[in-house]
Design a protein around this motif. Structure first.
Motif, short mmCIF file in Angstrom:
data_model
loop_
_atom_site.label_atom_id
_atom_site.label_comp_id
_atom_site.label_asym_id
_atom_site.label_seq_id
_atom_site.Cartn_x
_atom_site.Cartn_y
_atom_site.Cartn_z
N LEU A 48 82.06 76.89 109.45
CA LEU A 48 83.10 77.81 109.88
C LEU A 48 83.61 77.49 111.29
O LEU A 48 84.82 77.55 111.55
CB LEU A 48 82.59 79.25 109.84
N VAL A 49 82.72 77.14 112.19
CA VAL A 49 83.13 76.83 113.57
C VAL A 49 83.97 75.55 113.60
O VAL A 49 84.98 75.48 114.31
CB VAL A 49 81.90 76.73 114.50
N SER A 109 78.93 85.75 107.42
CA SER A 109 78.11 84.57 107.12
C SER A 109 76.63 84.92 107.14
O SER A 109 76.19 85.79 107.87
CB SER A 109 78.41 83.45 108.11
N GLN A 111 82.91 84.34 109.70
CA GLN A 111 81.90 84.48 110.75
C GLN A 111 81.26 85.86 110.71
O GLN A 111 80.08 86.01 110.99
CB GLN A 111 82.50 84.23 112.14
N ARG A 168 77.80 78.95 109.23
CA ARG A 168 78.42 79.15 110.55
C ARG A 168 78.87 77.83 111.16
O ARG A 168 79.92 77.78 111.82
CB ARG A 168 77.45 79.87 111.48
#
Length: 103
Positions: free
Chosen positions: A77-78, A68, A65, A74
């Motif tokens: 990643l989340v 990125s 994060q 993102r």
């Protein structure tokens, strides 16, 4: 300078037209670690794998994060961070990072 078309399974992560190999690798590793962490919570004896994979996924996801470059990275990643966090917390609730080793 004309942009070249990028091909491959992770081409959607490079929505700005540039290659981001480090960022894409962190996103995919976080997603895989999150999946491992969540899937191992379904088995009673795999809480060690679940908690360690979740912790590693949280660390790689947080670092991803920070560096990125695109929104698609993102997003991945989340999702990976959420799965890693869930697996980590359920693994800790079922025995923790060290299981029966300490105490």
């Amino acid at each position: 300078m004309a942009q070249t078309a990028q091909h491959g399974p992770l081409a959607f992560l490079n929505s700005d037209g540039r290659a981001h190999p480090k960022e894409n690798t962190l996103a995919v590793v976080t997603l895989v670690l999150g999946a491992v962490a969540v899937l191992t919570t379904f088995s009673e004896g795999l809480h060690l794998i679940s908690s360690w994979a979740g912790l590693a996924g949280i660390i790689t996801g947080a670092w991803g994060q920070l560096i990125s470059a695109t929104t698609a990275e993102r997003m991945v990643l989340v999702i990976g961070l959420g799965a890693a966090g869930l697996g980590f917390y359920l693994g800790v609730a079922n025995g923790g990072l060290f299981g029966g080793i300490i105490g």
